[in-house]
Motif scaffolding. Structure first.
Motif, short mmCIF file in Angstrom:
data_model
loop_
_atom_site.label_atom_id
_atom_site.label_comp_id
_atom_site.label_asym_id
_atom_site.label_seq_id
_atom_site.Cartn_x
_atom_site.Cartn_y
_atom_site.Cartn_z
N SER A 40 10.67 -3.67 -12.93
CA SER A 40 9.98 -4.54 -11.98
C SER A 40 10.16 -4.08 -10.55
CB SER A 40 10.49 -5.98 -12.12
OG SER A 40 11.87 -6.06 -11.81
N GLY A 41 11.37 -3.64 -10.20
CA GLY A 41 11.61 -3.18 -8.83
C GLY A 41 10.83 -1.92 -8.50
N VAL A 42 10.79 -0.98 -9.46
CA VAL A 42 10.05 0.26 -9.23
C VAL A 42 8.55 0.02 -9.32
CG1 VAL A 42 9.57 2.57 -10.13
CG2 VAL A 42 11.93 1.74 -10.03
N GLY A 43 8.09 -0.57 -10.43
CA GLY A 43 6.66 -0.73 -10.63
C GLY A 43 6.00 -1.74 -9.72
N GLY A 44 6.74 -2.81 -9.37
CA GLY A 44 6.14 -3.87 -8.58
C GLY A 44 6.24 -3.70 -7.09
N VAL A 45 7.25 -2.96 -6.61
CA VAL A 45 7.48 -2.85 -5.16
C VAL A 45 7.60 -1.40 -4.70
CG1 VAL A 45 8.98 -3.50 -3.24
CG2 VAL A 45 8.60 -5.11 -5.12
N LEU A 46 8.54 -0.65 -5.26
CA LEU A 46 8.88 0.65 -4.68
C LEU A 46 7.78 1.68 -4.85
CD1 LEU A 46 12.65 0.91 -5.71
CD2 LEU A 46 11.65 0.03 -3.60
N LEU A 47 7.22 1.80 -6.05
CA LEU A 47 6.12 2.75 -6.24
C LEU A 47 4.91 2.41 -5.37
CD1 LEU A 47 5.82 3.81 -10.00
CD2 LEU A 47 6.30 5.27 -8.03
N PRO A 48 4.45 1.15 -5.35
CA PRO A 48 3.32 0.83 -4.46
C PRO A 48 3.61 1.14 -2.99
CG PRO A 48 3.60 -0.92 -6.05
CD PRO A 48 4.78 0.00 -6.21
N LEU A 49 4.82 0.84 -2.52
CA LEU A 49 5.16 1.15 -1.13
C LEU A 49 5.17 2.65 -0.88
CD1 LEU A 49 8.06 -1.39 -0.39
CD2 LEU A 49 5.73 -1.42 0.56
N GLN A 50 5.75 3.41 -1.79
CA GLN A 50 5.83 4.85 -1.62
C GLN A 50 4.45 5.49 -1.66
OE1 GLN A 50 8.31 6.77 -4.56
NE2 GLN A 50 8.69 8.55 -3.26
N VAL A 51 3.62 5.07 -2.62
CA VAL A 51 2.26 5.61 -2.73
C VAL A 51 1.44 5.26 -1.48
CG1 VAL A 51 0.10 5.39 -4.01
CG2 VAL A 51 2.25 5.69 -5.24
N GLU A 52 1.59 4.04 -1.01
CA GLU A 52 0.87 3.64 0.21
C GLU A 52 1.34 4.45 1.42
OE1 GLU A 52 -0.42 -0.54 2.35
OE2 GLU A 52 1.65 -0.31 1.69
N HIS A 53 2.63 4.70 1.50
CA HIS A 53 3.17 5.49 2.61
C HIS A 53 2.62 6.92 2.60
CE1 HIS A 53 6.10 6.84 5.61
NE2 HIS A 53 6.35 7.87 4.82
N ILE A 54 2.42 7.47 1.41
CA ILE A 54 1.91 8.85 1.29
C ILE A 54 0.43 8.91 1.64
CG2 ILE A 54 1.47 10.71 -0.35
CD1 ILE A 54 4.05 9.82 -1.81
N ASP A 55 -0.36 7.96 1.14
CA ASP A 55 -1.82 7.99 1.34
C ASP A 55 -2.37 6.57 1.24
OD1 ASP A 55 -4.52 8.47 1.47
OD2 ASP A 55 -4.62 9.79 -0.27
N ALA A 56 -2.43 5.87 2.36
CA ALA A 56 -2.84 4.46 2.35
C ALA A 56 -4.30 4.30 1.93
CB ALA A 56 -2.62 3.84 3.73
N ALA A 57 -5.16 5.23 2.28
CA ALA A 57 -6.58 5.09 2.01
C ALA A 57 -6.89 5.06 0.51
CB ALA A 57 -7.36 6.20 2.69
N ASP A 58 -6.16 5.85 -0.27
CA ASP A 58 -6.43 5.96 -1.71
C ASP A 58 -5.31 5.35 -2.55
OD1 ASP A 58 -8.87 7.33 -1.40
OD2 ASP A 58 -7.81 9.23 -1.08
N LYS A 59 -4.66 4.34 -2.03
CA LYS A 59 -3.48 3.80 -2.69
C LYS A 59 -3.78 3.21 -4.07
CE LYS A 59 -3.76 -0.75 -0.43
NZ LYS A 59 -3.08 -1.70 0.48
#
Length: 411
Positions: A40-59
């Motif tokens: 839950s911590g990885v899938g629900g919060v950390l991965l979305p935050l990391q992916v958004e940080h890398i490329d917000a437009a195509d998150k």
């Protein structure tokens, strides 16, 4: 070898008629809570935050890609690891090995900064976590008698709400770089405590089988009528659940109007806490009542139906109060479903001696929806937005409820 009070003896559907010892239940709770905290911590919060940080437009598309590809590794490693622990006659070494390896996998994941490397690192994380999961999932059919499977499954099921709250809370507090490592340490610590406290009696080891024979064995268990329908029901409901929950952070960012002083990551933690309260209550009540009335299908079907109704709330009321109501109702439904369905599944396992392998096959119904879910969910969101995503989850939950009807050997 004599067993201590922390042990419950032997295998699968032939487990002894006594009750599970008190020492095993809290260890099952801790071991499963740590696992769900990771997911839950990885899938629900950390991965979305990391992916958004890398490329917000195509998150949205990138998150679907990362989650989908990495879930392939979950699907592959879970039954394979289950078969390996069956062959070795042990569960604890696999639990300990997977738990300790989680630290390295999470340290790697927190250190990368491209979508490709995030995908590879989370593939590694899924692999080691499913080694852990396949072994710990098999403890109930190994050591708990049929008459007490509901209570034992409730102890396992309680790990979901508490682990989810812990995982989301830790992830929100530390951010994705440190948060990954904290969650890895949590899983490793739980693995050490479990294997130290739940000493096991070695089961007869099995001869090595070829990959072709293992593949045939995995397919053969799905030919069993009741097991196949239990698999289908679990697959459909979990697909509906994760299609929505996996995008909850983005739903709160882009679809729901939050109060001005509430950040989306904090809102995820609030919703998780509310859902956890409902899960906690329904997990205990559902597990106990399903034992008392000896009715598993009724509770599984009702809870899946309630999960479908919960998905309609944000469609009718796409507001912050609507999301609060959704979290409460969905938590009640999912907690009861997972507790009772786990008990039901252990009762339709074809062979006690293949419990880990067969539970590993069943766990494909947990992992495979994570392959399809992100791809399908990102397509649904891209084509129609988030409201159709909730409707999609609701339809799958209804189909999951109907799937238990053909099961014959369990009431």
């Amino acid at each position: 070898m004599a067993q201590s009070d922390a042990d419950v003896s032997l295998g699968g559907n032939s487990a002894p008629a006594g009750t599970p010892t008190r020492g095993l239940l809290p260890l099952l709770f801790l071991g499963n809570a740590a696992m769900y905290a990771m997911y839950s911590g990885v899938g629900g919060v950390l991965l979305p935050l990391q992916v958004e940080h890398i490329d917000a437009a195509d998150k949205v598309a990138n998150l679907g890609l990362v989650a989908g590809i990495s879930a392939i590794f979950a699907t592959i490693f879970n039954p394979v690891a289950g078969a390996l622990s069956d062959r070795s006659g042990r569960r604890n070494p696999w639990i300990l090995g997977g738990g300790l390896a989680a630290i390295a996998a999470m340290a790697l994941l927190g250190s990368v900064n491209t979508v490709l490397l995030v995908t590879i690192a989370w593939c590694v994380g899924q692999a080691v976590m499913n080694i852990y999961q396949a072994a710990i999932t098999s403890v109930v059919p190994d050591r708990v008698p049929l008459a007490r499977r509901g209570v034992a499954s409730a102890a396992v099921g309680l790990g979901l709400p508490f682990g989810t709250v812990a995982g989301v809370g830790l992830a929100s507090a530390f951010g994705y770089r440190t948060g990954y490592l904290v969650l890895g340490v949590f899983v490793a610590a739980a693995a050490v405590v479990f294997t130290a406290g739940a000493r096991e009696q070695r089961m007869p080891a099995k001869k090595a089988a070829s990959l072709r024979d293992q593949g045939r064995a995995f397919l053969s268990v799905l030919r069993q009528h009741d097991f196949r329908w239990a698999f289908i029901g679990r697959f459909l409901l979990v697909l509906g659940y994760f299609s929505v929950v996996g995008y909850q952070l983005y739903i709160l960012q882009d679809h729901i109007s939050l109060p001005d002083d509430l950040k989306p990551s904090t809102a995820v933690a609030v919703l998780t806490g509310i859902s956890a309260v409902g899960m906690t209550i329904s997990t205990v009540v559902g597990g106990v009542l399903s034992d008392r009335f000896n009715r598993r299908k009724l509770f599984v079907g009702l809870s899946a139906g309630i999960a479908a109704a919960a998905q309609l709330i944000p469609v009718i009321t796409p507001t912050w109060p609507g999301m609060l109501a959704f979290a409460a109702v969905n938590g009640v439904a999912f907690g009861c479903y997972m507790a009772v369905d786990t008990a039901l599944v252990t009762m339709v396992l074809p062979k006690a001696e293949d419990a880990a392998r067969d539970m590993g096959v069943l766990n494909i119904a947990n992992a495979a929806p994570q392959i399809l879910g992100p791809f399908v969910a990102s397509a649904v969101v891209s084509l129609g937005g988030y409201a159709p995503l909730f409707l999609f989850g609701g339809v799958l939950s209804v189909l999951g409820a109907l799937a238990v009807v053909p099961i014959r050997s369990v009431r």
